[in-house]
Motif scaffolding. Structure first.
Motif, PDB file in Angstrom:
ATOM      1  N   ALA A   1       0.815  -1.210   0.000  1.00 51.69           N
ATOM      2  CA  ALA A   1       0.000   0.000   0.000  1.00 51.69           C
ATOM      3  C   ALA A   1       0.849   1.261   0.000  1.00 51.69           C
ATOM      4  CB  ALA A   1      -0.953  -0.012   1.203  1.00 51.69           C
ATOM      5  N   ALA A   2       2.000   1.204   0.655  1.00 56.90           N
ATOM      6  CA  ALA A   2       2.866   2.383   0.739  1.00 56.90           C
ATOM      7  C   ALA A   2       3.420   2.793  -0.613  1.00 56.90           C
ATOM      8  CB  ALA A   2       4.023   2.112   1.708  1.00 56.90           C
ATOM      9  N   ASN A   3       3.418   1.856  -1.588  1.00 57.46           N
ATOM     10  CA  ASN A   3       4.087   2.122  -2.864  1.00 57.46           C
ATOM     11  C   ASN A   3       3.151   2.184  -4.066  1.00 57.46           C
ATOM     12  OD1 ASN A   3       6.592   1.994  -1.504  1.00 57.46           O
ATOM     13  ND2 ASN A   3       6.616  -0.240  -1.683  1.00 57.46           N
ATOM     14  N   ILE A   4       1.868   1.869  -3.898  1.00 57.49           N
ATOM     15  CA  ILE A   4       1.036   1.716  -5.093  1.00 57.49           C
ATOM     16  C   ILE A   4       0.867   3.017  -5.869  1.00 57.49           C
ATOM     17  CG2 ILE A   4      -0.208  -0.313  -4.275  1.00 57.49           C
ATOM     18  CD1 ILE A   4      -2.540   1.468  -3.513  1.00 57.49           C
ATOM     19  N   LEU A   5       0.965   4.157  -5.197  1.00 54.76           N
ATOM     20  CA  LEU A   5       0.834   5.429  -5.911  1.00 54.76           C
ATOM     21  C   LEU A   5       2.080   5.776  -6.722  1.00 54.76           C
ATOM     22  CD1 LEU A   5      -0.980   7.641  -3.234  1.00 54.76           C
ATOM     23  CD2 LEU A   5      -1.984   6.464  -5.196  1.00 54.76           C
ATOM     24  N   GLN A   6       3.141   5.008  -6.553  1.00 56.13           N
ATOM     25  CA  GLN A   6       4.350   5.230  -7.323  1.00 56.13           C
ATOM     26  C   GLN A   6       4.320   4.502  -8.668  1.00 56.13           C
ATOM     27  OE1 GLN A   6       6.420   7.539  -6.115  1.00 56.13           O
ATOM     28  NE2 GLN A   6       4.945   7.620  -4.417  1.00 56.13           N
ATOM     29  N   GLY A   7       3.237   3.775  -8.914  1.00 58.22           N
ATOM     30  CA  GLY A   7       3.058   3.139 -10.220  1.00 58.22           C
ATOM     31  C   GLY A   7       3.774   1.823 -10.425  1.00 58.22           C
ATOM     32  N   PRO A   8       3.889   0.957  -9.397  1.00 57.93           N
ATOM     33  CA  PRO A   8       4.553  -0.330  -9.620  1.00 57.93           C
ATOM     34  C   PRO A   8       3.722  -1.291 -10.459  1.00 57.93           C
ATOM     35  CG  PRO A   8       3.605  -0.288  -7.425  1.00 57.93           C
ATOM     36  CD  PRO A   8       3.425   1.098  -8.001  1.00 57.93           C
TER      37      PRO A   8
END
Length: 347
Positions: A215-222
């Motif tokens: 969840a911490a990274n999903i806005l970074q587009g992985p």
């Protein structure tokens, strides 16, 4: 010519905002007709131009607080149920509402009907991607199903991939499984099983699975498609939306109350702040889609503006013109044995 059945009484400011959004969309979409279901003494006076707009009297309206499934089953004269039945009987091609989310889900599943081979239709939305190749990513399920099995999450990966490819035009959209860690063995048993199903689907070129995402990274587009059970997906979505609103509110308060230097800086930063606000504005992406049913069924937020409703109509037209539903049905039929085997393995 496509026809969109519209629940004119659904939404916080219905029917005023709904009518305004429909008229705006009508001027942008020359190949679409709109059938508005609602209380005509309230709806008709709001319409400035009846071009490609028709009206159907509905004596009842399902409110936000009404029990969804019971209302859909018993309130046959409500605007939402009548609009859904128009789609069911082939009198319209798609269904729109800004009203009760649960009722729209129930209408989509029980009246419009789920696609054969899809065990659990889900609610899909778009979120902004602040990094990576694309500006937005698909996330599902965001609230239709609180309880899921692993094969449901696999199906979400398939459905989300179709939307990302056909509507967003992403080539080989990357599918990530929302989990509490990136490692393959993370999460509860359902998420471990879902990981293996998606991994096997990747090997068969059915989904482009890239592994777990946090969840911490999903806005970074992985990933271009983030798959989740409905409970976790809804909680994650609301946490993201709430955090964004809080940050923007805090920033605005600080700049407004920070003295002359802060206000001068705010003036210089205004174009950038407007750009950030636009990035975080969910209205630019249209509505949330019930994927897995036999026609486009799309939900706008209850407080959606006329502009957001208009954008959602454009979104629906894209789904219709791309023949998204038929393509999903064809894919599922061609891979029914593989999907059935997965479902049986999870019973």
């Amino acid at each position: 010519m496509y026809k969109i059945a519209v629940d004119a009484m659904g939404g916080d400011d219905a029917p005023t905002t709904v009518v305004s959004g429909v008229e705006s969309a009508r001027d942008k979409l020359p190949n679409v007709e709109f059938v508005l279901f609602g209380k005509l003494d309230q709806v008709k006076p709001l319409i400035k131009d009846m071009t490609r707009i028709s009206l159907v009297q509905a004596d009842d309206a399902i409110a936000m607080a009404d029990e969804p499934v019971k209302s859909v089953r018993t309130r046959k004269n409500s605007s939402l149920v009548m609009a859904a039945n128009a789609v069911k009987h082939g009198e319209a091609d798609a269904l729109f509402s800004a009203g009760n989310t649960g009722a729209l889900l129930a209408a989509g599943i029980f009246l419009v009907g789920r696609i054969k081979g899809i065990s659990r239709p889900a609610l899909m939305t778009l979120l902004p991607a602040m990094g990576g190749e694309h500006d937005a990513f698909v996330m599902m399920d965001v609230g239709a199903n609180a309880d899921n099995r692993a094969n449901h999450l696999y199906e979400y990966g398939v459905l989300g991939s179709f939307y990302a490819h056909e509507i967003l035009h992403y080539d080989q959209p990357r599918v990530g499984l929302l989990n509490n860690g990136g490692e393959e063995d993370k999460g509860d048993q359902m998420h471990k099983d879902a990981h293996q199903l998606l991994k096997a689907g990747h090997a068969k070129h059915l989904v482009n699975f890239v592994g777990n995402v946090e969840a911490a990274n999903i806005l970074q587009g992985p990933a271009d498609v983030v798959v989740s059970d409905g409970f976790t997906g809804n909680a994650t979505l609301k946490a993201i939306e709430g955090t964004a609103k809080t940050v923007m509110k805090t920033l605005k308060h600080s700049l407004s109350n920070g003295g002359i230097r802060a206000k001068m800086g705010a003036g210089l930063l205004l174009p950038t702040l407007k750009d950030i606000a636009h990035q975080w504005n969910p209205e630019q992406y249209g509505g949330a889609v019930v994927l897995g049913v036999k026609a486009p069924v799309v939900k706008a937020h209850g407080s959606a503006s006329a502009e957001a409703i208009s954008a959602t109509m454009v979104q629906i037209e894209s789904m219709l013109s791309s023949d998204l539903i038929n393509k999903v049905e064809t894919f599922v039929a061609e891979h029914k044995n593989d999907l059935a085997a997965r479902i049986d393995s999870q019973e």
